[in-house]
Design a protein around this motif. Sequence first.
Motif, PDB file in Angstrom:
ATOM      1  N   SER A  21       0.847  -1.186   0.000  1.00 41.56           N
ATOM      2  CA  SER A  21       0.000   0.000   0.000  1.00 41.56           C
ATOM      3  C   SER A  21       0.884   1.237   0.000  1.00 41.56           C
ATOM      4  O   SER A  21       1.988   1.222   0.540  1.00 41.56           O
ATOM      5  CB  SER A  21      -0.895   0.037   1.239  1.00 41.56           C
ATOM      6  OG  SER A  21      -1.744  -1.072   1.301  1.00 41.56           O
ATOM      7  N   CYS A  22       0.362   2.298  -0.581  1.00 41.73           N
ATOM      8  CA  CYS A  22       1.059   3.587  -0.575  1.00 41.73           C
ATOM      9  C   CYS A  22       0.010   4.662  -0.280  1.00 41.73           C
ATOM     10  O   CYS A  22      -0.884   4.898  -1.100  1.00 41.73           O
ATOM     11  CB  CYS A  22       1.728   3.844  -1.907  1.00 41.73           C
ATOM     12  SG  CYS A  22       2.409   5.515  -2.075  1.00 41.73           S
ATOM     13  N   ALA A  23       0.129   5.262   0.871  1.00 41.40           N
ATOM     14  CA  ALA A  23      -0.799   6.312   1.272  1.00 41.40           C
ATOM     15  C   ALA A  23      -0.201   7.673   0.946  1.00 41.40           C
ATOM     16  O   ALA A  23       0.946   7.954   1.302  1.00 41.40           O
ATOM     17  CB  ALA A  23      -1.079   6.214   2.762  1.00 41.40           C
ATOM     18  N   ALA A  24      -0.992   8.494   0.266  1.00 38.61           N
ATOM     19  CA  ALA A  24      -0.526   9.813  -0.160  1.00 38.61           C
ATOM     20  C   ALA A  24      -1.229  10.916   0.616  1.00 38.61           C
ATOM     21  O   ALA A  24      -2.432  10.828   0.886  1.00 38.61           O
ATOM     22  CB  ALA A  24      -0.787  10.005  -1.653  1.00 38.61           C
ATOM     23  N   PHE A  29      -3.917  13.670  -5.146  1.00 39.01           N
ATOM     24  CA  PHE A  29      -3.859  12.255  -5.464  1.00 39.01           C
ATOM     25  C   PHE A  29      -4.832  11.876  -6.570  1.00 39.01           C
ATOM     26  O   PHE A  29      -4.464  11.176  -7.519  1.00 39.01           O
ATOM     27  CB  PHE A  29      -4.139  11.427  -4.214  1.00 39.01           C
ATOM     28  CG  PHE A  29      -4.070   9.943  -4.445  1.00 39.01           C
ATOM     29  CD1 PHE A  29      -5.217   9.206  -4.700  1.00 39.01           C
ATOM     30  CD2 PHE A  29      -2.850   9.283  -4.419  1.00 39.01           C
ATOM     31  CE1 PHE A  29      -5.149   7.842  -4.916  1.00 39.01           C
ATOM     32  CE2 PHE A  29      -2.770   7.917  -4.642  1.00 39.01           C
ATOM     33  CZ  PHE A  29      -3.924   7.196  -4.884  1.00 39.01           C
ATOM     34  N   SER A  30      -6.061  12.298  -6.471  1.00 37.38           N
ATOM     35  CA  SER A  30      -7.094  11.822  -7.394  1.00 37.38           C
ATOM     36  C   SER A  30      -6.871  12.289  -8.829  1.00 37.38           C
ATOM     37  O   SER A  30      -7.483  11.742  -9.750  1.00 37.38           O
ATOM     38  CB  SER A  30      -8.472  12.272  -6.919  1.00 37.38           C
ATOM     39  OG  SER A  30      -8.560  13.679  -6.914  1.00 37.38           O
ATOM     40  N   THR A  31      -6.024  13.276  -9.035  1.00 39.13           N
ATOM     41  CA  THR A  31      -5.744  13.760 -10.388  1.00 39.13           C
ATOM     42  C   THR A  31      -4.362  13.354 -10.869  1.00 39.13           C
ATOM     43  O   THR A  31      -3.919  13.799 -11.934  1.00 39.13           O
ATOM     44  CB  THR A  31      -5.857  15.297 -10.452  1.00 39.13           C
ATOM     45  OG1 THR A  31      -4.896  15.867  -9.556  1.00 39.13           O
ATOM     46  CG2 THR A  31      -7.258  15.765 -10.087  1.00 39.13           C
ATOM     47  N   ASP A  73      -7.486   3.605  -4.754  1.00 39.96           N
ATOM     48  CA  ASP A  73      -8.729   4.030  -4.132  1.00 39.96           C
ATOM     49  C   ASP A  73      -8.589   5.533  -3.905  1.00 39.96           C
ATOM     50  O   ASP A  73      -7.915   5.962  -2.966  1.00 39.96           O
ATOM     51  CB  ASP A  73      -8.938   3.286  -2.812  1.00 39.96           C
ATOM     52  CG  ASP A  73     -10.268   3.596  -2.154  1.00 39.96           C
ATOM     53  OD1 ASP A  73     -10.838   4.669  -2.443  1.00 39.96           O
ATOM     54  OD2 ASP A  73     -10.729   2.796  -1.347  1.00 39.96           O
ATOM     55  N   ASN A  74      -9.210   6.305  -4.765  1.00 38.95           N
ATOM     56  CA  ASN A  74      -9.056   7.758  -4.680  1.00 38.95           C
ATOM     57  C   ASN A  74      -9.709   8.327  -3.434  1.00 38.95           C
ATOM     58  O   ASN A  74      -9.304   9.387  -2.951  1.00 38.95           O
ATOM     59  CB  ASN A  74      -9.611   8.428  -5.927  1.00 38.95           C
ATOM     60  CG  ASN A  74      -8.696   8.230  -7.134  1.00 38.95           C
ATOM     61  OD1 ASN A  74      -7.534   7.816  -7.005  1.00 38.95           O
ATOM     62  ND2 ASN A  74      -9.215   8.509  -8.314  1.00 38.95           N
ATOM     63  N   ALA A  75     -10.695   7.645  -2.901  1.00 37.74           N
ATOM     64  CA  ALA A  75     -11.339   8.120  -1.670  1.00 37.74           C
ATOM     65  C   ALA A  75     -10.405   7.983  -0.468  1.00 37.74           C
ATOM     66  O   ALA A  75     -10.520   8.733   0.502  1.00 37.74           O
ATOM     67  CB  ALA A  75     -12.627   7.354  -1.420  1.00 37.74           C
ATOM     68  N   LYS A  76      -9.492   7.022  -0.563  1.00 41.99           N
ATOM     69  CA  LYS A  76      -8.551   6.792   0.536  1.00 41.99           C
ATOM     70  C   LYS A  76      -7.155   7.328   0.237  1.00 41.99           C
ATOM     71  O   LYS A  76      -6.233   7.132   1.034  1.00 41.99           O
ATOM     72  CB  LYS A  76      -8.455   5.292   0.838  1.00 41.99           C
ATOM     73  CG  LYS A  76      -9.744   4.697   1.370  1.00 41.99           C
ATOM     74  CD  LYS A  76      -9.569   3.223   1.706  1.00 41.99           C
ATOM     75  CE  LYS A  76     -10.845   2.637   2.281  1.00 41.99           C
ATOM     76  NZ  LYS A  76     -10.698   1.200   2.609  1.00 41.99           N
TER      77      LYS A  76
END
Length: 131
Positions: A21-24, A29-31, A73-76
């Motif tokens: 996993s990679c959390a940003a 992130f979503s773009t 997962d763009n929401a996360k």
Amino acid sequence: QVQLVESGGGLVQAGDSLRLSCAASGRTFSTSNMAWFRQAPGKEREFVAAITWSRERTYYGDSVQGRFTITRDNAKNTVYLQMNSLKPEDTAVYYCAQDLAPLTFYTSSTAYTRQSIYDYWGQGTQVTVSS
């Protein structure tokens, strides 16, 4: 400022699976197109997988095609790398990377494999596969 934090690495046996996993952080992130690279001891860093900001397109290095899957997962604000049928040659430090160019599709798939398009990198997570 963007921060990328990888997790999920470890020591496994050949044939096992792992999910990285990679959390940003931040609002970009979503773009952003996202990617995974890896670097084995004594070798150059190599492309593993990439996913476009829209999740419509994914790209894989030849050595992992059919075994690894990149998702997001763009929401996360998180990108994942599911690694199946792991081999000893998959042993490396795995890095997550973010391309800040917003809402961008590159005409050449090769572009996604280039380290130069990625603006931010995580600190890496070690994956070790024993035979």
